[in-house]
Design a protein around this motif. Structure first.
Motif, PDB file in Angstrom:
ATOM      1  N   ALA A   1       2.981   6.102  -6.826  1.00  0.00           N
ATOM      2  CA  ALA A   1       1.882   6.815  -7.814  1.00  0.00           C
ATOM      3  C   ALA A   1       2.126   8.348  -7.502  1.00  0.00           C
ATOM      4  O   ALA A   1       1.767   8.936  -8.605  1.00  0.00           O
ATOM      5  CB  ALA A   1       0.436   6.463  -7.101  1.00  0.00           C
ATOM      6  N   LYS A   2       2.546   8.740  -6.629  1.00  0.00           N
ATOM      7  CA  LYS A   2       2.720  10.243  -6.291  1.00  0.00           C
ATOM      8  C   LYS A   2       3.780  10.820  -7.010  1.00  0.00           C
ATOM      9  O   LYS A   2       3.942  11.922  -7.542  1.00  0.00           O
ATOM     10  CB  LYS A   2       2.989  10.610  -4.762  1.00  0.00           C
ATOM     11  N   LEU A   3       4.849   9.752  -7.368  1.00  0.00           N
ATOM     12  CA  LEU A   3       5.883  10.310  -8.095  1.00  0.00           C
ATOM     13  C   LEU A   3       5.803  10.432  -9.726  1.00  0.00           C
ATOM     14  O   LEU A   3       6.313  11.330 -10.262  1.00  0.00           O
ATOM     15  CB  LEU A   3       6.999   9.136  -7.964  1.00  0.00           C
ATOM     16  N   LYS A   4       4.456   9.851  -9.908  1.00  0.00           N
ATOM     17  CA  LYS A   4       4.088  10.077 -11.367  1.00  0.00           C
ATOM     18  C   LYS A   4       3.403  11.330 -11.579  1.00  0.00           C
ATOM     19  O   LYS A   4       3.483  11.828 -12.868  1.00  0.00           O
ATOM     20  CB  LYS A   4       2.904   8.844 -11.590  1.00  0.00           C
TER      21      LYS A   4
ATOM     22  N   ALA B   1       0.745  -1.239   0.046  1.00  0.00           N
ATOM     23  CA  ALA B   1       0.037   0.008   0.058  1.00  0.00           C
ATOM     24  C   ALA B   1       1.053   1.304  -0.034  1.00  0.00           C
ATOM     25  O   ALA B   1       0.677   2.149  -0.988  1.00  0.00           O
ATOM     26  CB  ALA B   1      -0.741   0.068   1.273  1.00  0.00           C
ATOM     27  N   ILE B   2       1.751   1.430   0.899  1.00  0.00           N
ATOM     28  CA  ILE B   2       2.731   2.633   0.942  1.00  0.00           C
ATOM     29  C   ILE B   2       3.438   2.543  -0.114  1.00  0.00           C
ATOM     30  O   ILE B   2       3.854   3.691  -0.673  1.00  0.00           O
ATOM     31  CB  ILE B   2       3.263   2.529   2.336  1.00  0.00           C
ATOM     32  N   ASN B   3       3.866   1.506  -0.494  1.00  0.00           N
ATOM     33  CA  ASN B   3       4.866   1.531  -1.939  1.00  0.00           C
ATOM     34  C   ASN B   3       4.261   1.892  -2.904  1.00  0.00           C
ATOM     35  O   ASN B   3       4.689   2.947  -3.691  1.00  0.00           O
ATOM     36  CB  ASN B   3       5.499   0.177  -2.126  1.00  0.00           C
ATOM     37  N   ALA B   4       3.107   1.605  -3.383  1.00  0.00           N
ATOM     38  CA  ALA B   4       2.283   2.020  -4.355  1.00  0.00           C
ATOM     39  C   ALA B   4       1.887   3.449  -4.300  1.00  0.00           C
ATOM     40  O   ALA B   4       1.813   3.946  -5.298  1.00  0.00           O
ATOM     41  CB  ALA B   4       0.973   1.221  -4.470  1.00  0.00           C
ATOM     42  N   LYS B   5       1.684   3.935  -3.198  1.00  0.00           N
ATOM     43  CA  LYS B   5       1.439   5.397  -2.717  1.00  0.00           C
ATOM     44  C   LYS B   5       2.298   6.113  -3.371  1.00  0.00           C
ATOM     45  O   LYS B   5       2.317   7.204  -3.811  1.00  0.00           O
ATOM     46  CB  LYS B   5       0.959   5.399  -1.323  1.00  0.00           C
TER      47      LYS B   5
END
Length: 342
Positions: free
Chosen positions: A17-20, A10-14
């Protein structure tokens, strides 16, 4: 610890995603082409990360300090969103970012207290755990210090009460910077695992090294400090910088000598040429270091630190572009001040 938490999908995906939503080279190319700040603000509002922070902005009249504050809220909001997934010890470590912002706000309030005519505004200050409204109304350094009695900052300012001659912005801001550096390394040892300590020490240690070099150079060039005058203010924290490096820098008797001394340190690549734009070179160097670490260990503490650094550089770039547009600089020249673009 944080490294283990980041392995949680979850946190890794977060983070990824924000870096995108990070500003890309094509975004900066577009931004430097604008002829008004309102065009720039309108463009930033289309970015998911900055939309909320700039929702009610008056692009024509917003001051650099207010714009910087609004953009910084994006960083703070995202750090707090990561804390949600963290353990209690990790949350304690991440409070360093809150402390850093409190120090930033305290510096503004000190400037308002000591130099009320220089255009600083309380509007640049974020809300937080400190009672900034009362601090803003303080009419003396004694009152200001008393309002901080139940905080970590009281111990920093209390010694100055008996020495009015030392109650200057230079002395007080340097003391706050020293507090932050000491707390940083204290928290690293206290809250992080051995593996995370290595990552954090490299990150923060490199920052301290570089800021120490810049501090000494500025003190020598702009204030004419002698070695005996500058050394008491130099941080005792080191990473790769050696004691003889510090001494050599402090003893330099000219701008050229200071530059030569900097070239003899392990960070010599940053000081080839002149000192023009050195702050930008330092920021770019730090960002490159974090990106490299993130590529090597994408599921470690480095992902959080890299993400935060990317956002900080973005804020810096947007401010530089805004100032360039206001001063009517040509797009190519404004673009030269943008850093960290792959």
């Amino acid at each position: 610890m944080i490294g283990e938490v980041i392995k949680n999908s979850a946190i890794n995906a977060k983070i990824h995603a924000k870096l995108k939503n990070s500003l890309k080279a094509k975004d900066y190319d577009k931004m430097v082409s604008f002829s008004t700040v309102s065009q720039l603000a309108a463009f930033l509002k289309q970015n998911a990360e900055y939309k909320e922070a700039l929702a009610d902005v008056s692009a024509e009249s917003i001051h650099r300090g207010e714009l910087e504050r609004r953009l910084k809220t994006v960083i703070n909001k995202n750090i707090r969103s990561l804390i949600t997934f963290s353990s209690e010890s990790d949350k304690a470590f991440l409070t360093l970012f809150d402390i850093r912002d409190e120090i930033w706000n305290l510096k503004i309030l000190l400037r308002l207290l000591f130099r009320p005519s220089e255009g600083y505004s309380p509007n640049y200050i974020e809300t937080g755990t400190l009672d900034y409204e009362k601090l803003f109304r303080a009419r003396s350094f004694e009152d200001f210090t008393e309002l901080l009695k139940d905080t970590v900052y009281y111990k920093v300012f209390k010694p100055f009460l008996a020495h009015p001659e030392k109650q200057s912005l230079f002395e007080l801001e340097t003391a706050l910077d020293s507090l932050y550096q000491n707390l940083t390394f204290e928290y690293i040892k206290k809250y992080l695992s051995k593996e995370e300590q290595k990552i954090a020490e490299k990150s923060y240690g490199t920052e301290v090294d570089l800021q120490t070099i810049l501090f000494i150079i500025r003190a020598k060039i702009y204030y004419g400090f002698t070695a005996d005058q500058v050394l008491p203010y130099v941080s005792g924290k080191r990473y790769r910088l050696k004691e003889e490096d510090i001494r050599s820098l402090a003893q330099a008797d000219s701008k050229e000598a200071a530059l030569d001394a900097a070239k003899n340190t392990c960070y010599k690549e940053l000081f080839e040429g002149s000192l023009n734009g050195i702050e930008a070179k330092v920021s770019a160097y730090s960002l490159k270091m974090h990106k490299s670490g993130f590529k090597r260990k994408p599921y470690s503490l480095e992902s959080v630190l890299c993400y935060i650094k990317i956002r900080e550089v973005e804020v810096r770039n947007v401010i530089m572009i805004t100032e360039g547009i206001r001063y009517g600089l040509p797009p190519q020249e404004i673009r030269s001040y943008v850093i960290g673009i792959d």
